[in-house]
Scaffold this motif. Structure first.
Motif, PDB file in Angstrom:
ATOM      1  N   SER A   1       0.798  -1.229   0.000  1.00 58.80           N
ATOM      2  CA  SER A   1       0.000   0.000   0.000  1.00 58.80           C
ATOM      3  C   SER A   1       0.830   1.278   0.000  1.00 58.80           C
ATOM      4  N   SER A   2       1.632   1.481   1.053  1.00 60.22           N
ATOM      5  CA  SER A   2       2.328   2.772   1.155  1.00 60.22           C
ATOM      6  C   SER A   2       3.558   2.685   2.046  1.00 60.22           C
ATOM      7  N   LEU A   3       4.709   2.418   1.455  1.00 57.40           N
ATOM      8  CA  LEU A   3       5.961   2.433   2.204  1.00 57.40           C
ATOM      9  C   LEU A   3       6.285   3.866   2.620  1.00 57.40           C
ATOM     10  N   PRO A   4       6.903   4.069   3.786  1.00 60.75           N
ATOM     11  CA  PRO A   4       7.316   5.422   4.189  1.00 60.75           C
ATOM     12  C   PRO A   4       8.329   5.990   3.199  1.00 60.75           C
ATOM     13  N   THR A   5       8.228   7.288   2.950  1.00 59.46           N
ATOM     14  CA  THR A   5       9.011   7.899   1.878  1.00 59.46           C
ATOM     15  C   THR A   5      10.415   8.334   2.294  1.00 59.46           C
ATOM     16  N   ASN A   6      10.669   8.453   3.595  1.00 62.04           N
ATOM     17  CA  ASN A   6      12.004   8.832   4.065  1.00 62.04           C
ATOM     18  C   ASN A   6      12.226   8.259   5.460  1.00 62.04           C
ATOM     19  N   PHE A   7      13.425   8.435   5.998  1.00 59.12           N
ATOM     20  CA  PHE A   7      13.776   7.805   7.269  1.00 59.12           C
ATOM     21  C   PHE A   7      12.993   8.394   8.443  1.00 59.12           C
ATOM     22  N   LYS A   8      12.774   9.704   8.416  1.00 59.26           N
ATOM     23  CA  LYS A   8      11.999  10.333   9.506  1.00 59.26           C
ATOM     24  C   LYS A   8      10.571   9.822   9.492  1.00 59.26           C
TER      25      LYS A   8
ATOM     26  N   ILE B   1      14.532   2.670   2.677  1.00 55.01           N
ATOM     27  CA  ILE B   1      15.441   2.367   1.568  1.00 55.01           C
ATOM     28  C   ILE B   1      14.682   1.717   0.419  1.00 55.01           C
ATOM     29  N   PHE B   2      13.797   0.785   0.740  1.00 57.02           N
ATOM     30  CA  PHE B   2      13.003   0.133  -0.294  1.00 57.02           C
ATOM     31  C   PHE B   2      12.199   1.164  -1.094  1.00 57.02           C
ATOM     32  N   TYR B   3      11.634   2.156  -0.409  1.00 57.89           N
ATOM     33  CA  TYR B   3      10.862   3.190  -1.105  1.00 57.89           C
ATOM     34  C   TYR B   3      11.752   3.965  -2.079  1.00 57.89           C
ATOM     35  N   GLU B   4      12.957   4.309  -1.634  1.00 56.81           N
ATOM     36  CA  GLU B   4      13.873   5.087  -2.468  1.00 56.81           C
ATOM     37  C   GLU B   4      14.324   4.319  -3.711  1.00 56.81           C
TER      38      GLU B   4
ATOM     39  N   ILE C   1       9.480  -1.841  -4.022  1.00 57.73           N
ATOM     40  CA  ILE C   1       8.206  -2.332  -3.484  1.00 57.73           C
ATOM     41  C   ILE C   1       8.173  -3.861  -3.523  1.00 57.73           C
ATOM     42  N   TYR C   2       8.604  -4.421  -4.656  1.00 59.24           N
ATOM     43  CA  TYR C   2       8.634  -5.888  -4.778  1.00 59.24           C
ATOM     44  C   TYR C   2       9.660  -6.506  -3.822  1.00 59.24           C
ATOM     45  N   LEU C   3      10.809  -5.855  -3.688  1.00 54.58           N
ATOM     46  CA  LEU C   3      11.838  -6.361  -2.780  1.00 54.58           C
ATOM     47  C   LEU C   3      11.354  -6.318  -1.335  1.00 54.58           C
ATOM     48  N   ALA C   4      10.673  -5.222  -0.965  1.00 51.67           N
ATOM     49  CA  ALA C   4      10.129  -5.102   0.389  1.00 51.67           C
ATOM     50  C   ALA C   4       9.123  -6.211   0.663  1.00 51.67           C
ATOM     51  N   LEU C   5       8.243  -6.447  -0.312  1.00 53.06           N
ATOM     52  CA  LEU C   5       7.230  -7.481  -0.158  1.00 53.06           C
ATOM     53  C   LEU C   5       7.873  -8.850   0.031  1.00 53.06           C
ATOM     54  N   LEU C   6       8.847  -9.170  -0.808  1.00 49.26           N
ATOM     55  CA  LEU C   6       9.537 -10.457  -0.696  1.00 49.26           C
ATOM     56  C   LEU C   6      10.287 -10.569   0.628  1.00 49.26           C
ATOM     57  N   PHE C   7      10.939  -9.488   1.037  1.00 51.07           N
ATOM     58  CA  PHE C   7      11.725  -9.510   2.266  1.00 51.07           C
ATOM     59  C   PHE C   7      10.833  -9.777   3.484  1.00 51.07           C
ATOM     60  N   PHE C   8       9.712  -9.066   3.587  1.00 46.64           N
ATOM     61  CA  PHE C   8       8.853  -9.236   4.760  1.00 46.64           C
ATOM     62  C   PHE C   8       8.084 -10.558   4.710  1.00 46.64           C
ATOM     63  N   ILE C   9       7.809 -11.063   3.517  1.00 42.66           N
ATOM     64  CA  ILE C   9       7.222 -12.406   3.417  1.00 42.66           C
ATOM     65  C   ILE C   9       8.226 -13.440   3.917  1.00 42.66           C
ATOM     66  N   ALA C  10       9.490 -13.292   3.529  1.00 44.71           N
ATOM     67  CA  ALA C  10      10.538 -14.204   4.003  1.00 44.71           C
ATOM     68  C   ALA C  10      10.647 -14.152   5.523  1.00 44.71           C
ATOM     69  N   LEU C  11      10.607 -12.937   6.063  1.00 41.34           N
ATOM     70  CA  LEU C  11      10.640 -12.779   7.523  1.00 41.34           C
ATOM     71  C   LEU C  11       9.461 -13.487   8.177  1.00 41.34           C
ATOM     72  N   ALA C  12       8.294 -13.328   7.590  1.00 42.21           N
ATOM     73  CA  ALA C  12       7.087 -13.956   8.135  1.00 42.21           C
ATOM     74  C   ALA C  12       7.199 -15.473   8.113  1.00 42.21           C
ATOM     75  N   PHE C  13       7.694 -16.024   7.009  1.00 37.07           N
ATOM     76  CA  PHE C  13       7.863 -17.474   6.906  1.00 37.07           C
ATOM     77  C   PHE C  13       8.802 -17.994   7.990  1.00 37.07           C
ATOM     78  N   ALA C  14       9.945 -17.309   8.168  1.00 34.53           N
ATOM     79  CA  ALA C  14      10.921 -17.720   9.181  1.00 34.53           C
ATOM     80  C   ALA C  14      10.313 -17.665  10.573  1.00 34.53           C
ATOM     81  N   ALA C  15       9.565 -16.616  10.842  1.00 40.03           N
ATOM     82  CA  ALA C  15       8.990 -16.431  12.171  1.00 40.03           C
ATOM     83  C   ALA C  15       7.866 -17.429  12.464  1.00 40.03           C
ATOM     84  N   ILE C  16       7.002 -17.686  11.482  1.00 42.98           N
ATOM     85  CA  ILE C  16       5.865 -18.579  11.705  1.00 42.98           C
ATOM     86  C   ILE C  16       6.327 -20.011  11.968  1.00 42.98           C
ATOM     87  N   THR C  17       7.303 -20.491  11.187  1.00 44.54           N
ATOM     88  CA  THR C  17       7.794 -21.860  11.400  1.00 44.54           C
ATOM     89  C   THR C  17       8.405 -22.013  12.791  1.00 44.54           C
TER      90      THR C  17
END
Length: 446
Positions: free
Chosen positions: A118-125, A291-294, A300-316
């Motif tokens: 939906s909407s990644l943050p646009t900067n670090f702040k 960083i993903f937003y920049e 956006i695709y990298l962020a999605l894949l990264f957090f899905i990977a995190l979710a898979f690791a955490a759920i197992t």
């Protein structure tokens, strides 16, 4: 194959799923760079394959030889005059404690999967503000994601070993590995890749101190899910004819490689954006989303894949730490798996609500005791005290109490007597001393 037993590959994937968690993906890379890079990696590899894997094999040994829940396993394998050893099996309560705050973090990950779309943050702040506001003020969203986490975990466990745990890991673990391989290939092309390699693997003796050895031993211990009878419980659903040393080696290698690959990915992206890595939640939930937003559309695709990977690791991992309690209730109390699963999950869920609220502005003061809130206390008690105690109990039991013929029969035919003697020495002496050192460091005594 019995319907309630793992296949060999199913056990390896499930145990690896238990071992591979959030610590692999955000903790290991950072402590590597913080403690000397390449020299730390060498020390870590040595400790994970000597001390960590020795206790891992010991847990598998107890489980596979008893084919029972943790309490019954200790009770069955201990000499008749050592009846109190069965209480060691109640280390599964540590897992319940961990599940309460671990599920909260999984909820954060689900939130960031949605943000990636939906909407990644646009900067670090903005990224910092988004995470802080979500953590401290957005109770409803956290509650929804937290509830979803428990529904997934409880449903999986309720389906049993074959149809639930093994099936989940047979899907999520290969998917996790596939995502990480794709992200690694992409990272190799980034300008920050070689700096990431240097950060993680170049020996920096100025940053490596005596305490770094304890850090390496500690992470080797915790990353393998040792000390809460999770691996013991999984091994109880394993065929006795499986080479437990070989299977354990595969799991340890998989766990270590995933940690190394995750580090290269995270730091390649971070250094390419000319950012310095931060620790823990700040790196994953604040630095990386910005960083993903920049990076534009690809980000956006990298962020999605990264957090899905995190979710898979955490759920197992989360699934694995609920199973020991459920198995105990099923086998010792003759409660049906579904009733045991949903009953225990609901109890942990209720406690976890208070853990979740302890991070919010509205309830943090009420749920803070001394210098820590409930979330931090549960994390501290489980990692600094309960898991090390569980590990020590396993080392002492297998090293001194268990009939040596049992361990010899399980190990020597596959590895030879020399390996067995080294393993036994490690279990009897090196492992307990190392774990005590971990406890002292975590508590702050050394």
């Amino acid at each position: 194959m019995h319907k309630n037993r793992f296949t060999r590959i199913g056990f390896i994937l499930a145990a690896a799923g238990s071992a591979v968690g959030l610590g692999n993906i955000w903790k290991f890379p950072y402590i590597t760079g913080e403690n000397g890079g390449g020299v730390f990696v060498l020390v870590y590899l040595a400790t994970v394959f000597f001390i960590g894997m020795s206790i891992f094999v010991a847990e598998v040994l107890i489980g596979s030889n008893s084919n029972k829940d943790a309490v019954t396993a200790f009770e069955t394998l201990a000499p008749k005059e050592s009846k109190y050893w069965k209480y060691s099996g109640f280390s599964f309560l540590t897992g319940l404690l961990i599940l309460t705050f671990y599920s909260v973090v999984i909820g954060w990950i689900f939130h960031y999967i949605v943000l990636s779309i939906s909407s990644l943050p646009t900067n670090f702040k903005e990224s910092e503000d988004v995470f802080t506001n979500f953590l401290k003020n957005d109770i409803l969203s956290q509650f929804i994601y937290y509830t979803l986490t428990f529904v997934i975990i409880a449903y999986t466990i309720s389906k049993g070993v074959k149809k639930g745990i093994e099936k989940l890991n047979n899907i999520l673990m290969p998917s996790l590995i596939g995502i990480l391989i794709f992200l690694l290939i992409y990272s190799i092309q980034l300008d920050g890749f070689y700096k990431a390699v240097e950060f993680m693997f170049y020996p920096n003796f100025e940053k490596f101190h005596t305490s770094s050895i304890i850090v390496a031993v500690g992470h080797a211990f915790f990353t393998l899910s040792i000390g809460m009878v999770t691996i013991l419980t999984y091994a109880a659903s394993l065929d006795r004819n499986v080479n437990i040393v070989k299977a354990s080696t595969y799991i340890v290698i998989m766990d270590t490689l995933i940690a190394l690959v995750a580090g290269l990915i995270i730091f390649s992206i971070t250094f390419t954006a000319a950012q310095e890595p931060s620790k823990g939640a700040g790196l994953v939930f604040i630095t990386l989303p910005a960083i993903f937003y920049e990076m534009g559309t690809i980000g956006i695709y990298l962020a999605l894949l990264f957090f899905i990977a995190l979710a898979f690791a955490a759920i197992t991992s989360a699934v694995s730490i609920l199973e020991p309690t459920v198995m105990y209730l099923v086998e010792r109390k003759n409660i049906s798996r579904k009733k045991a699963t949903y009953g225990v999950a609901f109890f942990a869920y209720l406690v976890g609500i208070f853990v979740l609220l302890s991070n919010t502005d509205a309830y943090s003061q009420t749920l803070t005791f001394g210098s820590k809130n409930l979330f931090d206390w549960f994390d501290f008690i489980s990692s600094a005290i309960l898991m090390p105690i569980g590990g020590i109990l396993i080392a002492i039991f297998v090293g001194y109490v268990l009939d040596k013929e049992v361990s010899k029969k399980a190990i020597i035919p596959y590895t030879g007597e020399t390996f067995y003697n080294i393993w036994l020495f490690t279990i009897r002496y090196l492992a307990p001393i190392s774990i005590i050192a971990i406890m002292l460091k975590e508590i702050g005594i050394i």
